[in-house]
Write a protein that holds these residues in place. Structure first.
Motif, PDB file in Angstrom:
ATOM      1  N   ALA B  55       0.831  -1.216   0.000  1.00 39.84           N
ATOM      2  CA  ALA B  55       0.000   0.000   0.000  1.00 39.84           C
ATOM      3  C   ALA B  55       0.860   1.259   0.000  1.00 39.84           C
ATOM      4  O   ALA B  55       0.545   2.259  -0.648  1.00 39.84           O
ATOM      5  CB  ALA B  55      -0.928  -0.001   1.215  1.00 39.84           C
ATOM      6  N   GLY B  56       1.983   1.196   0.712  1.00 38.06           N
ATOM      7  CA  GLY B  56       2.878   2.360   0.765  1.00 38.06           C
ATOM      8  C   GLY B  56       3.516   2.674  -0.566  1.00 38.06           C
ATOM      9  O   GLY B  56       3.965   3.803  -0.789  1.00 38.06           O
ATOM     10  N   MET B  57       3.577   1.673  -1.463  1.00 43.79           N
ATOM     11  CA  MET B  57       4.233   1.896  -2.759  1.00 43.79           C
ATOM     12  C   MET B  57       3.236   2.216  -3.866  1.00 43.79           C
ATOM     13  O   MET B  57       3.615   2.391  -5.012  1.00 43.79           O
ATOM     14  CB  MET B  57       5.032   0.632  -3.154  1.00 43.79           C
ATOM     15  N   MET B  58       1.970   2.258  -3.551  1.00 44.59           N
ATOM     16  CA  MET B  58       0.941   2.460  -4.568  1.00 44.59           C
ATOM     17  C   MET B  58       0.853   3.933  -5.016  1.00 44.59           C
ATOM     18  O   MET B  58       1.238   4.829  -4.267  1.00 44.59           O
ATOM     19  CB  MET B  58      -0.417   2.005  -4.022  1.00 44.59           C
ATOM     20  N   PRO B  59       0.344   4.177  -6.218  1.00 45.17           N
ATOM     21  CA  PRO B  59       0.237   5.555  -6.727  1.00 45.17           C
ATOM     22  C   PRO B  59      -0.508   6.485  -5.788  1.00 45.17           C
ATOM     23  O   PRO B  59      -0.182   7.679  -5.719  1.00 45.17           O
ATOM     24  CB  PRO B  59      -0.523   5.365  -8.042  1.00 45.17           C
ATOM     25  N   GLU B  60      -1.480   5.986  -5.027  1.00 43.44           N
ATOM     26  CA  GLU B  60      -2.233   6.887  -4.136  1.00 43.44           C
ATOM     27  C   GLU B  60      -1.345   7.450  -3.024  1.00 43.44           C
ATOM     28  O   GLU B  60      -1.658   8.469  -2.418  1.00 43.44           O
ATOM     29  CB  GLU B  60      -3.436   6.165  -3.526  1.00 43.44           C
ATOM     30  N   ASN B  61      -0.205   6.786  -2.769  1.00 45.29           N
ATOM     31  CA  ASN B  61       0.742   7.273  -1.758  1.00 45.29           C
ATOM     32  C   ASN B  61       1.931   8.005  -2.388  1.00 45.29           C
ATOM     33  O   ASN B  61       2.970   8.177  -1.752  1.00 45.29           O
ATOM     34  CB  ASN B  61       1.271   6.112  -0.924  1.00 45.29           C
ATOM     35  N   ALA B 132       6.066   8.171  -9.785  1.00 46.20           N
ATOM     36  CA  ALA B 132       4.776   7.829 -10.392  1.00 46.20           C
ATOM     37  C   ALA B 132       4.919   6.618 -11.311  1.00 46.20           C
ATOM     38  O   ALA B 132       4.103   5.682 -11.281  1.00 46.20           O
ATOM     39  CB  ALA B 132       4.236   9.031 -11.165  1.00 46.20           C
ATOM     40  N   LEU B 133       5.994   6.649 -12.115  1.00 47.73           N
ATOM     41  CA  LEU B 133       6.224   5.534 -13.049  1.00 47.73           C
ATOM     42  C   LEU B 133       6.440   4.225 -12.291  1.00 47.73           C
ATOM     43  O   LEU B 133       5.851   3.185 -12.622  1.00 47.73           O
ATOM     44  CB  LEU B 133       7.472   5.827 -13.894  1.00 47.73           C
ATOM     45  N   THR B 134       7.285   4.290 -11.260  1.00 47.58           N
ATOM     46  CA  THR B 134       7.607   3.071 -10.507  1.00 47.58           C
ATOM     47  C   THR B 134       6.370   2.542  -9.781  1.00 47.58           C
ATOM     48  O   THR B 134       6.095   1.329  -9.802  1.00 47.58           O
ATOM     49  CB  THR B 134       8.740   3.353  -9.493  1.00 47.58           C
ATOM     50  N   SER B 135       5.631   3.455  -9.127  1.00 45.90           N
ATOM     51  CA  SER B 135       4.457   2.988  -8.372  1.00 45.90           C
ATOM     52  C   SER B 135       3.411   2.403  -9.323  1.00 45.90           C
ATOM     53  O   SER B 135       2.748   1.409  -9.010  1.00 45.90           O
ATOM     54  CB  SER B 135       3.862   4.132  -7.545  1.00 45.90           C
ATOM     55  N   TYR B 136       3.297   3.036 -10.519  1.00 47.71           N
ATOM     56  CA  TYR B 136       2.349   2.506 -11.515  1.00 47.71           C
ATOM     57  C   TYR B 136       2.778   1.106 -11.960  1.00 47.71           C
ATOM     58  O   TYR B 136       1.961   0.186 -12.064  1.00 47.71           O
ATOM     59  CB  TYR B 136       2.279   3.458 -12.712  1.00 47.71           C
ATOM     60  N   ALA B 137       4.084   0.960 -12.186  1.00 46.82           N
ATOM     61  CA  ALA B 137       4.601  -0.344 -12.630  1.00 46.82           C
ATOM     62  C   ALA B 137       4.363  -1.414 -11.560  1.00 46.82           C
ATOM     63  O   ALA B 137       3.971  -2.548 -11.869  1.00 46.82           O
ATOM     64  CB  ALA B 137       6.093  -0.230 -12.941  1.00 46.82           C
ATOM     65  N   ILE B 138       4.572  -1.040 -10.306  1.00 51.19           N
ATOM     66  CA  ILE B 138       4.363  -2.013  -9.214  1.00 51.19           C
ATOM     67  C   ILE B 138       2.879  -2.384  -9.117  1.00 51.19           C
ATOM     68  O   ILE B 138       2.515  -3.570  -9.005  1.00 51.19           O
ATOM     69  CB  ILE B 138       4.882  -1.444  -7.873  1.00 51.19           C
ATOM     70  N   ALA B 139       2.027  -1.350  -9.205  1.00 55.63           N
ATOM     71  CA  ALA B 139       0.577  -1.610  -9.124  1.00 55.63           C
ATOM     72  C   ALA B 139       0.135  -2.522 -10.265  1.00 55.63           C
ATOM     73  O   ALA B 139      -0.632  -3.484 -10.061  1.00 55.63           O
ATOM     74  CB  ALA B 139      -0.185  -0.282  -9.159  1.00 55.63           C
ATOM     75  N   ALA B 140       0.659  -2.210 -11.464  1.00 58.23           N
ATOM     76  CA  ALA B 140       0.274  -3.020 -12.636  1.00 58.23           C
ATOM     77  C   ALA B 140       0.773  -4.448 -12.487  1.00 58.23           C
ATOM     78  O   ALA B 140       0.064  -5.411 -12.819  1.00 58.23           O
ATOM     79  CB  ALA B 140       0.841  -2.377 -13.907  1.00 58.23           C
ATOM     80  N   ASP B 147      -4.889   4.149  -8.377  1.00 55.33           N
ATOM     81  CA  ASP B 147      -5.675   5.254  -7.835  1.00 55.33           C
ATOM     82  C   ASP B 147      -4.721   6.404  -7.512  1.00 55.33           C
ATOM     83  O   ASP B 147      -3.939   6.320  -6.564  1.00 55.33           O
ATOM     84  CB  ASP B 147      -6.389   4.762  -6.560  1.00 55.33           C
ATOM     85  N   TRP B 148      -4.767   7.460  -8.337  1.00 55.65           N
ATOM     86  CA  TRP B 148      -3.838   8.569  -8.137  1.00 55.65           C
ATOM     87  C   TRP B 148      -4.388   9.549  -7.106  1.00 55.65           C
ATOM     88  O   TRP B 148      -5.599   9.675  -6.946  1.00 55.65           O
ATOM     89  CB  TRP B 148      -3.613   9.326  -9.453  1.00 55.65           C
ATOM     90  N   PRO B 149      -3.500  10.264  -6.403  1.00 51.70           N
ATOM     91  CA  PRO B 149      -3.990  11.286  -5.461  1.00 51.70           C
ATOM     92  C   PRO B 149      -4.648  12.433  -6.214  1.00 51.70           C
ATOM     93  O   PRO B 149      -4.318  12.677  -7.381  1.00 51.70           O
ATOM     94  CB  PRO B 149      -2.717  11.772  -4.746  1.00 51.70           C
ATOM     95  N   PRO B 150      -5.589  13.153  -5.575  1.00 47.89           N
ATOM     96  CA  PRO B 150      -6.241  14.292  -6.242  1.00 47.89           C
ATOM     97  C   PRO B 150      -5.202  15.326  -6.678  1.00 47.89           C
ATOM     98  O   PRO B 150      -4.161  15.492  -6.036  1.00 47.89           O
ATOM     99  CB  PRO B 150      -7.144  14.881  -5.158  1.00 47.89           C
ATOM    100  N   LEU B 151      -5.525  16.017  -7.767  1.00 45.45           N
ATOM    101  CA  LEU B 151      -4.585  16.982  -8.347  1.00 45.45           C
ATOM    102  C   LEU B 151      -4.201  18.093  -7.360  1.00 45.45           C
ATOM    103  O   LEU B 151      -3.047  18.519  -7.306  1.00 45.45           O
ATOM    104  CB  LEU B 151      -5.213  17.594  -9.611  1.00 45.45           C
ATOM    105  N   VAL B 152      -5.180  18.525  -6.562  1.00 39.78           N
ATOM    106  CA  VAL B 152      -4.909  19.594  -5.584  1.00 39.78           C
ATOM    107  C   VAL B 152      -3.893  19.104  -4.549  1.00 39.78           C
ATOM    108  O   VAL B 152      -2.942  19.817  -4.203  1.00 39.78           O
ATOM    109  CB  VAL B 152      -6.217  20.035  -4.888  1.00 39.78           C
ATOM    110  N   ASP B 153      -4.102  17.884  -4.088  1.00 36.41           N
ATOM    111  CA  ASP B 153      -3.159  17.320  -3.109  1.00 36.41           C
ATOM    112  C   ASP B 153      -1.770  17.163  -3.725  1.00 36.41           C
ATOM    113  O   ASP B 153      -0.749  17.404  -3.066  1.00 36.41           O
ATOM    114  CB  ASP B 153      -3.651  15.948  -2.617  1.00 36.41           C
ATOM    115  N   LEU B 154      -1.801  16.741  -4.986  1.00 41.75           N
ATOM    116  CA  LEU B 154      -0.527  16.556  -5.689  1.00 41.75           C
ATOM    117  C   LEU B 154       0.219  17.895  -5.782  1.00 41.75           C
ATOM    118  O   LEU B 154       1.429  17.973  -5.523  1.00 41.75           O
ATOM    119  CB  LEU B 154      -0.806  16.005  -7.090  1.00 41.75           C
TER     120      LEU B 154
END
Lengths: 306, 274
Positions: B55-61, B132-140, B147-154
């Motif tokens: 979970a810590g490595m996912m795009p949402e984090n 972002a690339l790495t977390s996406y690759a791990i998730a995939a 699940d990406w974080p909201p743009l404002v948070d980003l």
């Protein structure tokens, strides 16, 4: 001469470091438009400190200076001044050309000037090489190239031949002569008398922070003297002193050096012969700038001690 | 100022050391944010632990993972960048060459600040992008929904990361102006980031009341608190803590940035260039 012709003026310029060290002491000098001015002095005399003050790098403790009608370091005067102060300092990881690109951006001159100045200092062939690979002579030439980027009215060069081999020195001197041959004014700081003698129209001599003399090379040399080789020397000296006064007679290397003009040569020869002195040589010799310089700086040192 | 900025940008762009710092920052962020956790995930003792690590490595984090190292190692690297850019001008003697071209001193400094700001922006951008690339690759690879974080948070996370790194970078530049060199500022700065603040927070703050108060004003503590406020884990992540809230942390870092800028400007303006 009206004030318009002075490109650079200082009045009582002084720089002190703490209560004891006076690097530049009440320096007043003027440099005229179009001349090549030699700023001559031994190491540690205050030449570089003066030049740094003229460029706004260091602030004077007291006194004023005007460079092209502006205070030192003012962007409008710096835009018309090119300078190489002490050793050439550039970015070692950049090529010669890239270093000039950086400087051109700071100076706000078009990059088209870069190739022209590289040609002027004969560095175009090595312009792609890193600055760190340059010889000292090439580094000095790059320094001059950077100074020329703005096509400056006033070029300030601080010991530009320092550390160069004889061929490099000759090249650099030829370059400076060329740069100073037109409308451009050159302020050349040096401790090398031959260099100043060869290149400069006018010379200011600085010692221990003070300007001790200023004039053309000829004026500083003060003409020449009669060299007389004669036997017996003591009798020749006595007679010469009777004729010219003691202060105008000096014994050097088993000969007499007489402080008088060429017109007195015949009379002196006759008088010495009448005094039973055998004159084996009598000729006119000009004093070198080195002799004048050493005399001046010695006198200055004695004055300070006194 | 733009002419000076373009000169500074050219110098920085062509400088191998600047690229080396970027690569080190990237490598460290990848190793400690993804490579080490991924190895831990593969060898996790139970599913619960594996899920937590994944979970810590996912795009949402992405925000928390990307800026987790900013208070310490990335901060030390950008401090080095600031000291490098300013200090080497003294070391090579090029400051005099620059100043006799034409520009005013403060204008040169403004150009340097802008170049550093852009460089730090680029570091943050690349760290986020690669993260972002790495977390996406791990998730995939794990067939987990992305699940990406909201743009404002980003944007907030990005800006906070930039502020943290910029504060350290400005400290490095200020120290380089004060000490007119590069080595001492880097040494002192890194010792401060990695050693002194830890001693104050870890030892002195537990023993002395005033040290506990002092702790709340330290730049590293506030940087760590800002990371924690943006979702960073204060458990076990070096430099991340919850000593102050996010707003105070932001204000304190801004205040430090202003002070560093002012001290550097006054030092450059007043001192002789010898």
């Amino acid at each position: 001469m009206d004030g318009e012709d002075f490109l650079l003026e200082t009045r009582c310029l002084t720089k002190r470091y703490g209560p004891r060290i006076v690097a530049v002491d009440n320096l007043t000098l003027t440099i005229r438009r179009g001349e090549v001015y030699g700023f001559l002095g031994p190491n540690g005399a205050g030449k570089t400190t003066t030049l740094r003050m003229l460029l706004g790098l260091i602030r004077p403790t007291s006194g004023t200076a005007s460079v092209l009608g502006r205070s030192p370091g003012h962007p409008e005067s710096l835009a018309r001044v090119g300078a190489l102060i002490e050793s050439p300092a550039f970015y070692p990881y950049l090529s010669g050309r890239d270093n000039l690109r950086v400087m051109a951006r700071y100076a706000r001159v078009p990059k088209s000037k870069i190739e022209a100045v590289l040609e002027t200092v004969d560095l175009a062939q090595r312009a792609r090489d890193k600055f760190s690979t340059y010889s000292l002579g090439m580094k000095q030439r790059l320094g001059v190239a950077a100074a020329l980027l703005k096509d400056p009215e006033l070029l300030i060069l601080d010991e530009p031949t320092n550390g160069l081999d004889p061929a490099g020195m000759a090249d650099m001197r030829a370059l400076i002569r060329r740069l100073g041959s037109g409308e451009r004014t050159v302020l050349l700081s040096s401790h090398q008398l031959g260099e100043v003698e060869q290149i400069c129209d006018r010379v200011g001599v600085i010692s221990a922070g003070r300007l001790i003399s200023e004039g053309t090379v000829e004026e500083l040399r003060g003409g020449g003297s009669l060299l007389v080789t004669a036997r017996p020397l003591t009798r020749a000296r006595k007679r010469a002193e009777e004729l010219l006064g003691r202060k105008n007679v000096e014994v050097t290397d088993e000969a007499l050096r007489l402080d008088t003009g060429t017109e007195a040569a015949g009379r002196i020869n006759r008088e010495l012969m009448n005094a039973n002195v055998e004159v084996t040589e009598l000729r006119w010799v000009e004093r070198t700038l080195e002799e004048v310089f050493l005399q001046m700086t010695d006198e200055k040192g004695e004055d300070d001690v006194g | 100022m733009l002419a000076n900025f373009s000169a500074e940008a050219l110098k920085l762009y062509k400088r191998p050391a600047a690229w080396a710092l970027l690569l080190v920052a990237l490598a460290l962020s990848q190793v400690f944010n993804y490579l080490v956790p991924y190895a831990g995930y593969l060898s996790a003792e139970n599913d619960r632990m594996a899920e937590r690590i994944l979970a810590g490595m996912m795009p949402e984090n992405l925000i928390a993972s990307s800026i987790a190292g900013f208070p310490l190692f990335a901060g030390a690297l950008t401090l080095t960048l600031g000291a490098l850019l300013v200090g080497s001008e003294y070391g090579w003697g090029t400051l005099k060459t620059v100043l006799i071209q034409r520009p005013r001193r403060l204008s040169v400094y403004a150009g340097q600040l802008l170049a550093l700001a852009v460089a730090v922006f680029a570091i943050v951008l690349v760290v986020f992008a690669l993260g972002a690339l790495t977390s996406y690759a791990i998730a995939a690879s794990q067939s987990v929904a992305v699940d990406w974080p909201p743009l404002v948070d980003l944007a907030q996370g990005f800006a906070s990361g930039w502020l943290i790194l910029m504060t350290w970078c400005l400290l490095g530049a200020m120290l380089a102006f004060v000490f007119r060199g590069m080595a001492l500022p880097i040494g002192l700065g890194v010792v401060w980031i990695l050693g002194v603040e830890n001693l104050i927070t870890g030892v002195a703050a537990n023993l002395l009341d005033f040290a506990e108060t002092l702790e709340k004003g330290l730049p590293g503590v506030n940087a760590g608190s800002l990371v924690a406020a943006l979702g960073g884990s204060a458990d076990g992540t070096p430099g991340v803590n919850t000593v102050v809230d996010g707003t105070q942390a932001t204000l304190v870092l801004l205040a430090y940035a202003v002070v560093f800028i002012m001290v550097a400007a006054v030092t450059l303006h007043r001192r002789d260039v010898t």
